[in-house]
Write a protein that holds these residues in place. Structure first.
Motif, mmCIF file in Angstrom:
data_model
loop_
_atom_site.group_PDB
_atom_site.id
_atom_site.type_symbol
_atom_site.label_atom_id
_atom_site.label_comp_id
_atom_site.label_asym_id
_atom_site.label_seq_id
_atom_site.Cartn_x
_atom_site.Cartn_y
_atom_site.Cartn_z
ATOM 1 N N VAL A 174 9.434 -5.251 26.930
ATOM 2 C CA VAL A 174 8.376 -5.122 27.931
ATOM 3 C C VAL A 174 7.337 -4.113 27.448
ATOM 4 O O VAL A 174 7.675 -2.978 27.093
ATOM 5 C CB VAL A 174 8.952 -4.671 29.281
ATOM 6 C CG1 VAL A 174 7.831 -4.455 30.295
ATOM 7 C CG2 VAL A 174 9.954 -5.697 29.807
ATOM 8 N N THR A 176 4.140 -2.195 28.844
ATOM 9 C CA THR A 176 3.578 -1.890 30.149
ATOM 10 C C THR A 176 2.047 -1.884 30.135
ATOM 11 O O THR A 176 1.410 -1.784 29.078
ATOM 12 C CB THR A 176 4.069 -0.516 30.646
ATOM 13 O OG1 THR A 176 3.503 0.508 29.815
ATOM 14 C CG2 THR A 176 5.587 -0.430 30.617
ATOM 15 N N TYR A 177 1.491 -1.972 31.350
ATOM 16 C CA TYR A 177 0.043 -1.831 31.474
ATOM 17 C C TYR A 177 -0.418 -0.504 30.875
ATOM 18 O O TYR A 177 -1.439 -0.441 30.173
ATOM 19 C CB TYR A 177 -0.374 -1.876 32.950
ATOM 20 C CG TYR A 177 -0.250 -3.220 33.609
ATOM 21 C CD1 TYR A 177 -1.102 -4.265 33.281
ATOM 22 C CD2 TYR A 177 0.718 -3.445 34.580
ATOM 23 C CE1 TYR A 177 -1.002 -5.504 33.900
ATOM 24 C CE2 TYR A 177 0.832 -4.680 35.209
ATOM 25 C CZ TYR A 177 -0.031 -5.699 34.864
ATOM 26 O OH TYR A 177 0.082 -6.922 35.473
ATOM 27 N N LYS A 191 -5.523 -2.037 35.586
ATOM 28 C CA LYS A 191 -4.755 -3.259 35.365
ATOM 29 C C LYS A 191 -5.649 -4.488 35.274
ATOM 30 O O LYS A 191 -5.338 -5.434 34.549
ATOM 31 C CB LYS A 191 -3.720 -3.446 36.480
ATOM 32 C CG LYS A 191 -2.582 -2.432 36.442
ATOM 33 C CD LYS A 191 -1.575 -2.694 37.551
ATOM 34 C CE LYS A 191 -0.445 -1.679 37.500
ATOM 35 N NZ LYS A 191 0.550 -1.919 38.590
ATOM 36 N N ILE A 221 4.615 -4.479 36.163
ATOM 37 C CA ILE A 221 4.923 -3.564 35.052
ATOM 38 C C ILE A 221 4.070 -3.842 33.831
ATOM 39 O O ILE A 221 3.449 -2.955 33.265
ATOM 40 C CB ILE A 221 6.422 -3.635 34.675
ATOM 41 C CG1 ILE A 221 7.285 -3.254 35.874
ATOM 42 C CG2 ILE A 221 6.719 -2.730 33.488
ATOM 43 C CD1 ILE A 221 8.768 -3.415 35.643
ATOM 44 N N GLY A 222 4.018 -5.113 33.392
ATOM 45 C CA GLY A 222 3.271 -5.433 32.187
ATOM 46 C C GLY A 222 3.608 -6.825 31.692
ATOM 47 O O GLY A 222 3.668 -7.775 32.486
#
Length: 230
Positions: A174, A176-177, A191, A221-222
């Motif tokens: 993952v 993330t942003y 975002k 989350i992303g």
């Protein structure tokens, strides 16, 4: 260090003069234009390493000028607008803008964001040795920065390629942003900025952008790259 040129495009004389002073004080050469046709002529005649571009101008607006420049150049384009709504931000980033700055920002912040855009554009490739990431119908050649989908070359902007590379080099992880903003926007943005670039990337590499096979959402989350390397 070579002097870099910034093209400032705005029909407001006070904005042009303010940005000319601040950029010149930071060592930039500044060329200016008051409308789209003049800006296109200056860019083609004099060149520029970065463009600060207003949206609302007489005649052709900044969005259309961005499209015209993107057809011939990957130079960083930073929209400088009085409009602070998400619709304008998403549209500007969606047609190839690298950043969207509201005119209430301080001149020093605008200069900092110009520098950040130039650092990203001028960064050397992370790897010199030829490498190929093969995910079946999607392939990345890290030496040439070519991306192939079903054997056909995909035209990505430098930032789209860099985002895809980061994701594809960490399959199953993952991202993330916050990591994406820190890596590609130096922590400046939100975002919406990331989502617009991801949406544009999916349109180019996915068979069905609404049902992505490679770049998956991790809600809130992303994103996670789900291609299987060969």
């Amino acid at each position: 260090m070579r002097q870099r040129t910034v093209l400032v495009v705005d029909d407001d004389e006070s904005i042009v003069e303010l940005m000319r002073d601040f950029l010149a004080n930071d060592g930039f050469q500044v060329i200016t234009a008051r409308h789209a046709e003049e800006a296109m002529a200056r860019f083609q005649a004099d060149g520029a390493q970065c463009i600060l571009l207003d949206i609302m101008m007489p005649g052709q607006d900044g969005f259309e000028l961005c499209r015209r420049i993107r057809a011939i150049s990957g130079v960083p384009i930073l929209f400088l607008s009085a409009r602070d709504d998400d619709l304008h931000k998403i549209r500007g980033l969606g047609i190839g803008g690298d950043d969207y700055i509201v005119k209430t920002a301080s001149p020093s912040e605008i200069v900092a964001r110009v520098k950040a855009a130039l650092r990203r554009a001028e960064a050397p490739p992370a790897y010199a040795a030829p490498r190929l990431l093969d995910f079946g119908r999607l392939q990345l050649d890290l030496a040439s920065r070519d991306v192939l989908a079903d054997g056909a070359r995909v035209s990505l902007t430098p930032k789209e390629y860099d985002i895809l590379r980061l994701l594809s080099e960490h399959p199953g992880q993952v991202i993330t942003y916050e990591q994406l903003l820190g890596q590609f926007w130096e922590g400046i943005g939100d975002k919406h900025t990331v989502r617009v670039h991801i949406a544009r990337l999916r349109e180019k590499i996915e068979l069905d952008p609404d049902q992505p096979r490679y770049v998956a959402n991790v809600w809130g989350i992303g994103y996670r790259f789900e291609g299987k390397p060969r």
